[in-house]
Motif scaffolding. Structure first.
Motif, PDB file in Angstrom:
ATOM      1  N   ALA A 133      -4.489 -53.884 -26.632  1.00 40.57           N
ATOM      2  CA  ALA A 133      -4.847 -53.938 -28.054  1.00 40.57           C
ATOM      3  C   ALA A 133      -4.054 -52.924 -28.862  1.00 40.57           C
ATOM      4  CB  ALA A 133      -6.344 -53.704 -28.226  1.00 40.57           C
ATOM      5  N   PHE A 134      -3.924 -51.705 -28.347  1.00 41.21           N
ATOM      6  CA  PHE A 134      -3.182 -50.667 -29.067  1.00 41.21           C
ATOM      7  C   PHE A 134      -1.689 -50.989 -29.093  1.00 41.21           C
ATOM      8  CE2 PHE A 134      -6.905 -47.852 -27.956  1.00 41.21           C
ATOM      9  CZ  PHE A 134      -7.362 -47.771 -29.263  1.00 41.21           C
ATOM     10  N   SER A 135      -1.192 -51.608 -28.031  1.00 42.68           N
ATOM     11  CA  SER A 135       0.208 -52.010 -28.008  1.00 42.68           C
ATOM     12  C   SER A 135       0.474 -53.070 -29.082  1.00 42.68           C
ATOM     13  CB  SER A 135       0.569 -52.555 -26.626  1.00 42.68           C
ATOM     14  OG  SER A 135       1.916 -52.964 -26.585  1.00 42.68           O
ATOM     15  N   LEU A 136      -0.451 -54.014 -29.233  1.00 41.10           N
ATOM     16  CA  LEU A 136      -0.309 -55.040 -30.260  1.00 41.10           C
ATOM     17  C   LEU A 136      -0.324 -54.434 -31.662  1.00 41.10           C
ATOM     18  CD1 LEU A 136      -2.582 -57.831 -28.750  1.00 41.10           C
ATOM     19  CD2 LEU A 136      -0.107 -57.925 -29.043  1.00 41.10           C
ATOM     20  N   ARG A 137      -0.999 -53.311 -31.810  1.00 43.30           N
ATOM     21  CA  ARG A 137      -1.013 -52.606 -33.102  1.00 43.30           C
ATOM     22  C   ARG A 137       0.293 -51.873 -33.367  1.00 43.30           C
ATOM     23  NH1 ARG A 137      -6.483 -49.076 -33.997  1.00 43.30           N
ATOM     24  NH2 ARG A 137      -8.063 -50.721 -33.832  1.00 43.30           N
ATOM     25  N   GLY A 138       1.108 -51.742 -32.326  1.00 43.47           N
ATOM     26  CA  GLY A 138       2.352 -51.007 -32.469  1.00 43.47           C
ATOM     27  C   GLY A 138       2.214 -49.524 -32.222  1.00 43.47           C
ATOM     28  N   GLU A 139       1.116 -49.116 -31.579  1.00 36.44           N
ATOM     29  CA  GLU A 139       0.912 -47.694 -31.295  1.00 36.44           C
ATOM     30  C   GLU A 139       1.909 -47.206 -30.250  1.00 36.44           C
ATOM     31  OE1 GLU A 139      -0.997 -45.781 -32.889  1.00 36.44           O
ATOM     32  OE2 GLU A 139      -2.788 -46.848 -33.584  1.00 36.44           O
ATOM     33  N   ALA A 140       2.450 -46.019 -30.456  1.00 38.29           N
ATOM     34  CA  ALA A 140       3.320 -45.405 -29.458  1.00 38.29           C
ATOM     35  C   ALA A 140       2.484 -44.955 -28.263  1.00 38.29           C
ATOM     36  CB  ALA A 140       4.058 -44.212 -30.064  1.00 38.29           C
ATOM     37  N   HIS A 141       3.053 -45.070 -27.066  1.00 31.07           N
ATOM     38  CA  HIS A 141       2.389 -44.625 -25.839  1.00 31.07           C
ATOM     39  C   HIS A 141       0.991 -45.241 -25.737  1.00 31.07           C
ATOM     40  CE1 HIS A 141       5.708 -41.808 -25.728  1.00 31.07           C
ATOM     41  NE2 HIS A 141       5.302 -41.252 -26.852  1.00 31.07           N
ATOM     42  N   ALA A 142       0.902 -46.559 -25.907  1.00 36.78           N
ATOM     43  CA  ALA A 142      -0.395 -47.238 -25.986  1.00 36.78           C
ATOM     44  C   ALA A 142      -1.237 -47.041 -24.726  1.00 36.78           C
ATOM     45  CB  ALA A 142      -0.177 -48.734 -26.240  1.00 36.78           C
ATOM     46  N   THR A 143      -0.606 -47.083 -23.557  1.00 34.56           N
ATOM     47  CA  THR A 143      -1.366 -46.938 -22.317  1.00 34.56           C
ATOM     48  C   THR A 143      -1.942 -45.538 -22.195  1.00 34.56           C
ATOM     49  OG1 THR A 143       0.011 -48.591 -21.205  1.00 34.56           O
ATOM     50  CG2 THR A 143      -1.236 -47.085 -19.805  1.00 34.56           C
ATOM     51  N   VAL A 144      -1.141 -44.529 -22.517  1.00 35.02           N
ATOM     52  CA  VAL A 144      -1.621 -43.138 -22.470  1.00 35.02           C
ATOM     53  C   VAL A 144      -2.714 -42.928 -23.508  1.00 35.02           C
ATOM     54  CG1 VAL A 144      -0.959 -40.706 -22.675  1.00 35.02           C
ATOM     55  CG2 VAL A 144       0.626 -42.349 -21.656  1.00 35.02           C
ATOM     56  N   LEU A 145      -2.512 -43.452 -24.702  1.00 36.80           N
ATOM     57  CA  LEU A 145      -3.508 -43.326 -25.770  1.00 36.80           C
ATOM     58  C   LEU A 145      -4.844 -43.921 -25.328  1.00 36.80           C
ATOM     59  CD1 LEU A 145      -4.430 -42.813 -28.705  1.00 36.80           C
ATOM     60  CD2 LEU A 145      -3.380 -45.011 -29.312  1.00 36.80           C
ATOM     61  N   ALA A 146      -4.814 -45.120 -24.767  1.00 43.93           N
ATOM     62  CA  ALA A 146      -6.051 -45.779 -24.344  1.00 43.93           C
ATOM     63  C   ALA A 146      -6.760 -45.001 -23.245  1.00 43.93           C
ATOM     64  CB  ALA A 146      -5.746 -47.202 -23.874  1.00 43.93           C
ATOM     65  N   SER A 147      -5.999 -44.487 -22.285  1.00 46.56           N
ATOM     66  CA  SER A 147      -6.618 -43.759 -21.170  1.00 46.56           C
ATOM     67  C   SER A 147      -7.218 -42.433 -21.634  1.00 46.56           C
ATOM     68  CB  SER A 147      -5.596 -43.519 -20.054  1.00 46.56           C
ATOM     69  OG  SER A 147      -4.527 -42.710 -20.488  1.00 46.56           O
ATOM     70  N   ILE A 148      -6.583 -41.771 -22.599  1.00 49.39           N
ATOM     71  CA  ILE A 148      -7.127 -40.520 -23.137  1.00 49.39           C
ATOM     72  C   ILE A 148      -8.384 -40.805 -23.946  1.00 49.39           C
ATOM     73  CG2 ILE A 148      -6.692 -38.655 -24.796  1.00 49.39           C
ATOM     74  CD1 ILE A 148      -3.758 -38.696 -23.826  1.00 49.39           C
ATOM     75  N   LEU A 149      -8.344 -41.827 -24.772  1.00 51.47           N
ATOM     76  CA  LEU A 149      -9.531 -42.191 -25.556  1.00 51.47           C
ATOM     77  C   LEU A 149     -10.706 -42.515 -24.638  1.00 51.47           C
ATOM     78  CD1 LEU A 149      -7.846 -44.414 -28.267  1.00 51.47           C
ATOM     79  CD2 LEU A 149      -9.150 -42.331 -28.724  1.00 51.47           C
ATOM     80  N   LYS A 150     -10.442 -43.243 -23.573  1.00 51.04           N
ATOM     81  CA  LYS A 150     -11.490 -43.609 -22.629  1.00 51.04           C
ATOM     82  C   LYS A 150     -12.157 -42.365 -22.052  1.00 51.04           C
ATOM     83  CE  LYS A 150     -12.075 -45.565 -17.991  1.00 51.04           C
ATOM     84  NZ  LYS A 150     -11.400 -46.246 -16.850  1.00 51.04           N
ATOM     85  N   ARG A 151     -11.355 -41.375 -21.631  1.00 55.95           N
ATOM     86  CA  ARG A 151     -11.921 -40.197 -20.990  1.00 55.95           C
ATOM     87  C   ARG A 151     -12.594 -39.260 -21.998  1.00 55.95           C
ATOM     88  NH1 ARG A 151      -8.505 -42.620 -18.141  1.00 55.95           N
ATOM     89  NH2 ARG A 151      -8.532 -42.578 -15.855  1.00 55.95           N
ATOM     90  N   ILE A 152     -12.054 -39.166 -23.201  1.00 56.34           N
ATOM     91  CA  ILE A 152     -12.725 -38.367 -24.225  1.00 56.34           C
ATOM     92  C   ILE A 152     -14.086 -38.987 -24.555  1.00 56.34           C
ATOM     93  CG2 ILE A 152     -12.661 -37.620 -26.644  1.00 56.34           C
ATOM     94  CD1 ILE A 152      -9.619 -37.365 -26.355  1.00 56.34           C
ATOM     95  N   TRP A 153     -14.118 -40.298 -24.668  1.00 57.67           N
ATOM     96  CA  TRP A 153     -15.373 -40.993 -24.960  1.00 57.67           C
ATOM     97  C   TRP A 153     -16.383 -40.732 -23.850  1.00 57.67           C
ATOM     98  CZ3 TRP A 153     -18.660 -44.630 -22.903  1.00 57.67           C
ATOM     99  CH2 TRP A 153     -19.516 -45.281 -23.782  1.00 57.67           C
ATOM    100  N   MET A 154     -15.951 -40.835 -22.594  1.00 50.68           N
ATOM    101  CA  MET A 154     -16.850 -40.602 -21.461  1.00 50.68           C
ATOM    102  C   MET A 154     -17.348 -39.162 -21.449  1.00 50.68           C
ATOM    103  SD  MET A 154     -14.649 -42.823 -18.684  1.00 50.68           S
ATOM    104  CE  MET A 154     -15.706 -42.591 -17.270  1.00 50.68           C
ATOM    105  N   TRP A 155     -16.442 -38.213 -21.729  1.00 49.19           N
ATOM    106  CA  TRP A 155     -16.826 -36.799 -21.795  1.00 49.19           C
ATOM    107  C   TRP A 155     -17.887 -36.597 -22.883  1.00 49.19           C
ATOM    108  CZ3 TRP A 155     -15.156 -32.422 -19.023  1.00 49.19           C
ATOM    109  CH2 TRP A 155     -15.550 -31.184 -19.553  1.00 49.19           C
ATOM    110  N   ASN A 156     -17.667 -37.208 -24.030  1.00 49.04           N
ATOM    111  CA  ASN A 156     -18.626 -37.067 -25.130  1.00 49.04           C
ATOM    112  C   ASN A 156     -19.985 -37.664 -24.796  1.00 49.04           C
ATOM    113  OD1 ASN A 156     -16.635 -35.854 -26.656  1.00 49.04           O
ATOM    114  ND2 ASN A 156     -16.184 -37.658 -27.887  1.00 49.04           N
ATOM    115  N   GLN A 157     -19.999 -38.652 -23.885  1.00 51.49           N
ATOM    116  CA  GLN A 157     -21.252 -39.272 -23.460  1.00 51.49           C
ATOM    117  C   GLN A 157     -21.939 -38.480 -22.348  1.00 51.49           C
ATOM    118  OE1 GLN A 157     -22.473 -42.072 -25.058  1.00 51.49           O
ATOM    119  NE2 GLN A 157     -20.716 -41.706 -26.380  1.00 51.49           N
ATOM    120  N   GLY A 158     -21.306 -37.394 -21.917  1.00 48.28           N
ATOM    121  CA  GLY A 158     -21.888 -36.580 -20.846  1.00 48.28           C
ATOM    122  C   GLY A 158     -21.386 -36.929 -19.459  1.00 48.28           C
TER     123      GLY A 158
END
Length: 274
Positions: free
Chosen positions: A114-139
């Motif tokens: 999805a992020f790649s389709l948006r044209g985001e740079a480093h889409a795979t890295v961005l998605a994996s970081i967002l996933k882990r930050i979200w999980m951290w925020n959830q405890g």
């Protein structure tokens, strides 16, 4: 609209968009007599997006056979009930029963896609970081995957915290200089450390990358030695353990405490950054 109309004598499927209420979803699920096993995580993911108003009408349909049997959409219908909201859904009726064999045969689109389709740079890295930050925020500080964010939740987090783009840049640059730590963990740690001290976090990861200007006994040297040794000895280090290495190093630097070795058993509690 609450009535489901099923064509009786035509080979042409009928399509309509309907506001599906929890009551209607429950009624349709009584027609769910031939389907795969439910995946509770998928229901929970869908329900969170629905309850948060992040569910989008995207062309994926609830599908019924000519005899009224539900062929596809049981997870979405269960999610409507769990979220307790009415959701607009496309509904297709009049399908041959054997078409169920070809449904959901494609590869699911990931957050990185999805992020790649948006044209985001480093889409795979961005998605994996967002996933882990979200999980951290959830405890879920050990990233046990008890709850995995949906693409919509990742996008909402990025909108709320645009500074995560900077964490992605730091992760990529650190990895280019020092390829012994996962980019997803470096970016997650940078974001979390930045909440404590933005400038210190930048300096910290520059030094993790180059190891320059550090005296003997400096915690970052201990970190670099540890992860290089793990790699040389082919140790498989889980993400939460790499995160703990970084936090222990950060805490030692912050307290101006020398550190000769980094130790973190895989089953030890996760230290918290200070």
């Amino acid at each position: 609209m609450t009535k489901l109309s099923v064509p009786a004598s035509t080979d042409v499927p009928q399509v309509e968009i309907m506001a599906v209420t929890p009551e209607l979803a429950a009624k349709w699920l009584k027609q769910n007599t031939h389907n795969r096993n439910l995946r509770k995580r998928a229901i929970s993911d869908y329900a969170r997006d629905m309850a948060a108003g992040q569910w989008r009408l995207n062309g994926e349909a609830i599908k019924f056979a000519t005899d009224g049997t539900l062929l596809d959409g049981q997870h979405r219908l269960h999610a409507v009930i769990e979220a307790d909201v009415a959701i607009p859904l496309m509904v297709v009726t009049g399908l041959a029963g054997e078409t169920q064999e070809t449904m959901d045969a494609g590869r699911k689109r990931s957050a990185a896609d999805a992020f790649s389709l948006r044209g985001e740079a480093h889409a795979t890295v961005l998605a994996s970081i967002l996933k882990r930050i979200w999980m951290w925020n959830q405890g879920d500080v050990k990233f046990r995957n008890n709850y995995i964010p949906t693409t919509a939740e990742c996008a909402a987090l990025l909108k709320e915290r645009p500074e995560i783009y900077r964490s992605v840049e730091i992760a990529v640059r650190t990895h280019q200089a020092f390829r012994y730590l996962p980019q997803s963990i470096v970016g997650t740690a940078h974001h979390i450390f930045s909440r404590i001290d933005v400038d210190a976090a930048v300096w910290f990861f520059v030094r993790v990358g180059d190891g320059a200007e550090l005296s003997s006994g400096h915690p970052i040297l201990a970190l670099r030695n540890r992860v290089m040794t793990d790699r040389a000895e082919s140790r498989k280090v889980p993400d939460h353990q790499s995160m703990a290495y970084l936090i222990r190093t950060w805490n030692a630097v912050r307290s101006d405490r020398p550190l000769s070795r980094i130790q973190q058993p895989a089953d030890a509690p996760m230290p918290m950054p200070k």
